[in-house]
Enzyme design. Structure first.
Site, PDB file in Angstrom:
ATOM      1  N   CYS A   1       0.308   3.098   3.427  1.00 24.27           N
ATOM      2  CA  CYS A   1       0.660   2.861   4.876  1.00 24.27           C
ATOM      3  C   CYS A   1       1.752   1.749   4.663  1.00 24.27           C
ATOM      4  O   CYS A   1       2.422   1.640   5.802  1.00 24.27           O
ATOM      5  CB  CYS A   1      -0.568   2.206   5.672  1.00 24.27           C
ATOM      6  SG  CYS A   1      -1.124   0.781   5.044  1.00 24.27           S
TER       7      CYS A   1
ATOM      8  N   CYS B   1      -6.173  -2.324   0.459  1.00 24.31           N
ATOM      9  CA  CYS B   1      -5.086  -2.246   1.174  1.00 24.31           C
ATOM     10  C   CYS B   1      -5.771  -3.357   2.619  1.00 24.31           C
ATOM     11  O   CYS B   1      -6.768  -2.883   3.034  1.00 24.31           O
ATOM     12  CB  CYS B   1      -4.490  -1.200   2.150  1.00 24.31           C
ATOM     13  SG  CYS B   1      -3.561  -1.177   3.447  1.00 24.31           S
TER      14      CYS B   1
ATOM     15  N   CYS C   1       0.678  -1.133  -0.019  1.00 25.03           N
ATOM     16  CA  CYS C   1      -0.034   0.143  -0.087  1.00 25.03           C
ATOM     17  C   CYS C   1       0.748   1.224   0.097  1.00 25.03           C
ATOM     18  O   CYS C   1       1.823   1.308   0.969  1.00 25.03           O
ATOM     19  CB  CYS C   1      -0.896  -0.073   1.114  1.00 25.03           C
ATOM     20  SG  CYS C   1      -1.828   1.565   1.390  1.00 25.03           S
TER      21      CYS C   1
ATOM     22  N   ASP D   1      23.135  -0.194 -16.603  1.00 20.82           N
ATOM     23  CA  ASP D   1      22.992  -1.423 -15.943  1.00 20.82           C
ATOM     24  C   ASP D   1      21.982  -2.545 -16.174  1.00 20.82           C
ATOM     25  O   ASP D   1      20.888  -1.916 -16.796  1.00 20.82           O
ATOM     26  CB  ASP D   1      22.932  -1.197 -14.371  1.00 20.82           C
ATOM     27  CG  ASP D   1      22.260  -2.302 -13.484  1.00 20.82           C
ATOM     28  OD1 ASP D   1      22.470  -3.305 -13.702  1.00 20.82           O
ATOM     29  OD2 ASP D   1      21.977  -1.842 -12.259  1.00 20.82           O
TER      30      ASP D   1
ATOM     31  N   CYS E   1      -5.284  -0.409   6.078  1.00 25.50           N
ATOM     32  CA  CYS E   1      -5.799   1.059   6.007  1.00 25.50           C
ATOM     33  C   CYS E   1      -7.142   1.151   4.884  1.00 25.50           C
ATOM     34  O   CYS E   1      -7.524   0.016   4.407  1.00 25.50           O
ATOM     35  CB  CYS E   1      -5.032   2.184   6.009  1.00 25.50           C
ATOM     36  SG  CYS E   1      -4.344   2.341   4.022  1.00 25.50           S
TER      37      CYS E   1
HETATM   38 ZN   LIG Z   1      -2.892   1.017   3.607  1.00 23.59          ZN
END
Ligand SMILES: [Zn+2]
EC number: 6.3.5.13
Length: 409
Positions: A200, A213, A197, A333, A216
């Site tokens: 959060c 999520c 997420c 790279d 949250c």
């Molecule tokens: Zn979240």
């Protein structure tokens, strides 16, 4: 349209002359040098050129050049459109695009992801189209999260209408501070950069297209536009067949974004969609070059997500040539090759070329994909039986093949 101030007129005109001179002397298309000259003489030139126009900015990791082209094609239905056709997607390129079409009432600008906040502030664009964010050769996951955070700050408190792909959690987070958002379910092929997420850091749960999520309230918004395989469902629930010329699911997703942007400009689907069908190739992508009875279709893949999109388009019945370089624009790279799952190529003849052919060869070997290594692209092509072959190349490898084989047939 109101007249530009004298200084801006002069800066714009001198920039155009510099661009012409650059083209005449064979130093490229001139759009960047022209814009730089203009900005040197009048640092406020982009703001002045953007004034009084209806502008859309287009940004993403993948597909921004194509989507810019599709939106431009749609808006041409209503009038002249200024656009950075050569993909010069930083402010000098934007100045050049707007200078070259100084009376165009509309503008569609492809914008480098990192420059979006600056270009939005300067131009005050009314519409912003955001499609996807994933790691590029040079950007890792933490950097793209920072980028999304900058988008949030830039969009917050502005009247801009954002058209955003709600199937990409990071784009959703980046767009969700905007005052007005039209959510498009445009699909997300590459999910490796969005298991967490962005709000959060908790885990994202996914069920079919939906995501939320676990820790949250951040979740996928309800889309107004939905890409459904080869069709699009518009906000009124009407279904339209996406019978565009550009191949693959990623381009159908780009087309849905373009239709949603067109509607934000009050151009309805029935007028925009026929215009999207007119686009057959974009900056050489998807075009076919021919030599001695072999027709090679060119696909560009600049990063892991781009490779997945190219695999979608490539025909599994055909042999395939892969070409990888590691010059400046490609990233030096090549460790990103390990992020791509090449097992999908098992069972078809695979030919490997480009400066970094041995890096790619090692990667394929580990994935148990048989291949042949070729010194040059010409050699790889000569090894094919007459007929069609697909080519996937990264940026400078693609440009090299294009310049060696000239314009497409
Ligand atoms: Zn979240």
């Amino acid at each position: 349209m109101t007249q530009l101030p004298l200084r801006a007129q002069l800066a714009s005109a001198l920039g155009r002359s510099a661009a012409t001179l650059s083209r005449m002397t064979g130093r490229g298309d001139g759009s960047v040098i022209g814009g730089r000259v203009g900005l040197m003489l009048e640092p406020d030139l982009l703001r002045q050129l953007a004034r009084d126009r209806k502008l859309a900015l287009v940004s993403a990791t993948n597909g921004k050049t194509t989507t810019t082209r599709l939106i431009t094609s749609a808006l041409l239905e209503m009038g002249e459109v200024a656009t950075n056709v050569f993909g010069a997607n930083m402010p000098a390129g934007h100045v050049s695009a707007l200078s070259q079409h100084k009376d165009a009432p509309y503008g569609v600008l492809e914008v480098d992801e990192k420059y979006l906040p600056e270009v939005l502030d300067t131009t005050g664009a009314g519409v912003v189209c955001l499609m996807n964010l994933s790691r590029d050769q040079m950007d890792r996951a933490a950097e793209i999260w920072l980028l999304a955070q900058k988008w949030r700050r830039a969009l917050s408190g502005k009247p801009t209408h954002v058209i955003a792909n709600c199937d990409d959690p990071l784009v959703t987070w980046g767009a969700s501070t905007a005052a007005k958002v039209t959510w498009v379910a445009g699909g997300q092929r590459w999910k490796e950069d969005s298991w967490c997420c962005p709000e959060c850091g908790g885990p994202l749960d996914r069920k079919d297209a939906d995501w939320a999520c676990r820790e949250c309230t951040f979740h996928r918004p309800e889309p107004q536009w939905v890409l459904d395989d080869d069709a699009v469902i518009d906000p009124r629930g009407q279904r339209w067949l996406l019978d565009i010329q550009l191949p693959g699911l990623a381009n159908r997703s780009n087309a849905v974004m373009a239709l949603a942007v067109a509607e934000a400009f009050d151009l309805p689907v029935e007028r925009a969609l026929p215009r999207l069908r007119e686009v057959t190739s974009v900056a050489g992508r998807y075009t076919t070059v021919e030599r001695e009875g072999r027709q090679a279709r060119l696909l560009l893949a600049k990063n892991p997500a781009g490779w997945l999109e190219a695999f979608d388009v490539a025909d599994p019945r055909l042999p395939i040539i892969l070409s990888v370089n590691a010059q400046g624009p490609d990233g030096r790279d090549t460790s990103w090759l390990w992020d791509v799952d090449y097992r999908v190529l098992r069972g078809r003849p695979v030919f490997v070329t480009g400066e970094r052919r041995l890096d790619l060869a090692l990667r394929l070997d580990v994935a148990d994909v048989p291949f042949a290594v070729c010194e040059t692209f010409s050699e790889a092509l000569a090894m094919q039986p007459p007929g069609r072959v697909d080519v996937i190349a990264n940026y400078t490898a693609f440009q090299h093949i294009r310049s060696e084989f000239g314009r497409a047939v």
